[in-house]
Design an enzyme around this catalytic site. Structure first.
Site, PDB file in Angstrom:
ATOM      1  N   THR A 136      83.791  52.954  58.515  1.00 14.27           N
ATOM      2  CA  THR A 136      83.749  53.684  57.246  1.00 14.27           C
ATOM      3  C   THR A 136      83.266  55.117  57.417  1.00 14.27           C
ATOM      4  OG1 THR A 136      82.601  53.790  55.102  1.00 14.27           O
ATOM      5  CG2 THR A 136      81.456  52.669  56.890  1.00 14.27           C
ATOM      6  N   GLU A 138      81.310  56.459  55.476  1.00 11.48           N
ATOM      7  CA  GLU A 138      79.906  56.492  55.066  1.00 11.48           C
ATOM      8  C   GLU A 138      78.974  56.590  56.269  1.00 11.48           C
ATOM      9  OE1 GLU A 138      78.372  56.604  52.105  1.00 11.48           O
ATOM     10  OE2 GLU A 138      80.209  56.638  50.914  1.00 11.48           O
ATOM     11  N   TYR A 160      74.482  49.878  53.423  1.00 12.78           N
ATOM     12  CA  TYR A 160      75.862  49.579  53.798  1.00 12.78           C
ATOM     13  C   TYR A 160      76.267  50.370  55.043  1.00 12.78           C
ATOM     14  CZ  TYR A 160      80.962  50.072  53.689  1.00 12.78           C
ATOM     15  OH  TYR A 160      82.293  50.122  54.025  1.00 12.78           O
ATOM     16  N   LYS A 164      77.164  49.078  58.840  1.00  9.78           N
ATOM     17  CA  LYS A 164      78.451  49.417  59.435  1.00  9.78           C
ATOM     18  C   LYS A 164      78.282  50.180  60.752  1.00  9.78           C
ATOM     19  CE  LYS A 164      81.949  47.931  56.881  1.00  9.78           C
ATOM     20  NZ  LYS A 164      83.130  47.235  57.427  1.00  9.78           N
TER      21      LYS A 164
END
Length: 388
Positions: A136, A138, A160, A164
């Site tokens: 991701t 992010e 999150y 990840k």
């Protein structure tokens, strides 16, 4: 006769990416196995059009109950299916919610990836099974350079993203330690008409559609200044497949190379329905106000005659967008902008959808979806409202 069809296993098959990927692979002649979580309600809406009755022989789509937090379950499914390719798309992927369920996110999104990798190793499938890990944008969080590319340092800003990041590096580690064909796809934001309803783009297009139809008064959002690199999920799942067809396992950025504010995405969505907004105020006091309405556009999109007399809810100067501080993240990510040049040059990836195409696709779908609620209300049925 020997069946030479490739076998793929998709975790998260009932999600946006999983559903598009399953359809893509089935069209390419794959046998597709998918993992879905047990629920007391049907949770397969996105793949119901692909569903095959379990009583039919030689099915090409087979679903299995499972969970990313259950090692024995995942190992058994991989052993039984013997996949040529695994696409690990399952995750609790709502960034804001990850602050409320950090332990679960670490278990499912982080350790869940380890469970997949370890199962493949334990089962002796390291030379047979290729693994795609859904990473991701992010990861970049508090960005260290713009645009972000494969070599940009990570600075995650949510539970999150931290989970990840573990999944990313454990995938790299297993690739280098055990010679596995395991790759990370660092996906920047990708949306579609089947995006989860609580993700910001889908929240916007649903609300714009409901406001146009008089089913909702106001849309509440968080950081309107946040900039994201938004693409269409259909383009991105094609790249997932291309990554596993490459000659060597590598990590890839999947992005459009363009960034847009949340505020502008709101404007584009309302404009599709003929509603022009202007924004006034600053910070938590900023509001989106109806500036004008193109009645011919609204009427053509909704296939019904609309004007200022039968739509009082769309009167000029009506506030339809406001900021709610509850939607601010504890640690904000202000700008994400990916550089997809490696994917374009080495794999020949290109995008069929630009941002306007994406907005149009989502708004067309949601206007049709919300029109159904109008019919139900007109028929005397109660309709439910979902905002969060």
């Amino acid at each position: 006769m020997i069946d030479n069809k490739k076998v793929a296993l998709i975790t998260g098959i009932t999600g946006q990416d999983g559903s598009y990927l399953a359809e893509f692979l089935l069209k390419k002649g794959y046998i597709v196995h998918g993992i879905k979580r047990r629920s007391s309600l049907f949770n397969t809406d996105r793949i119901d059009h692909l569903y095959e009755d379990p009583h039919v022989e030689n099915r090409n789509l087979i679903l299995h109950y499972g969970d990313m937090t259950d090692s024995m379950n995942l190992t058994r499914i991989i052993q039984e299916t013997q996949p040529d390719e695994i696409y690990n798309l399952a995750a609790m992927s709502h960034v804001a919610v990850s602050f409320e369920t950090p332990e679960y996110v670490a278990n499912a999104d982080g350790t869940g990836t380890l469970r997949i990798l370890e199962a493949v190793k334990l089962l002796g499938l390291t030379k047979k099974t290729k693994i795609y890990q859904a990473s991701t944008s992010e990861l970049y969080g508090k960005v260290q350079e713009t645009p972000q590319k494969e070599t940009t340092p990570f600075y995650p800003r949510s539970p999150y993203a931290v989970a990840k990041m573990y999944a990313y590096w454990i995938t790299v580690n297993y690739r280098e330690a055990y010679g596995m064909f395991a790759c990370n796809g660092i996906l920047f934001n990708h949306e579609s008409p089947v995006r989860g309803e609580t993700f910001v783009t889908r929240k916007i297009t649903r609300a714009a559609s409901k406001i146009a139809l008089g089913l909702q008064d106001r849309l509440f959002l968080g950081n309107l200044d946040a900039k994201r690199d938004w693409g269409h999920a259909k383009d991105y799942v094609r790249m997932m497949w291309m990554i596993l067809q490459a000659n060597e396992p590598e990590d890839w950025v999947i992005a459009t190379g363009q960034t847009t504010t949340v505020r502008d995405f709101v404007k584009f969505s309302f404009v599709y329905a003929g509603i022009n907004l202007r924004f006034e105020g600053v910070g938590v006091d900023e509001v989106g106000i109806i500036d004008s309405v193109k009645w011919d556009v609204l009427s053509s999109k909704l296939e019904k005659e609309y004007n200022e007399h039968n739509t009082p809810h769309l009167a000029p100067n009506t506030i339809v967008v406001a900021v709610d501080p509850r939607y601010f993240r504890p640690t904000e990510v202000d700008l994400l902008l990916g550089d997809p040049s490696k994917a374009e040059k080495k794999l020949g990836w290109n995008r069929e959808y630009n941002l306007q195409d994406l907005v149009n696709d989502m708004m067309k779908s949601d206007l049709k979806l919300m029109t159904k609620d109008v019919y139900l209300k007109d028929g005397g049925y109660k309709t439910m409202s979902y905002y969060e």
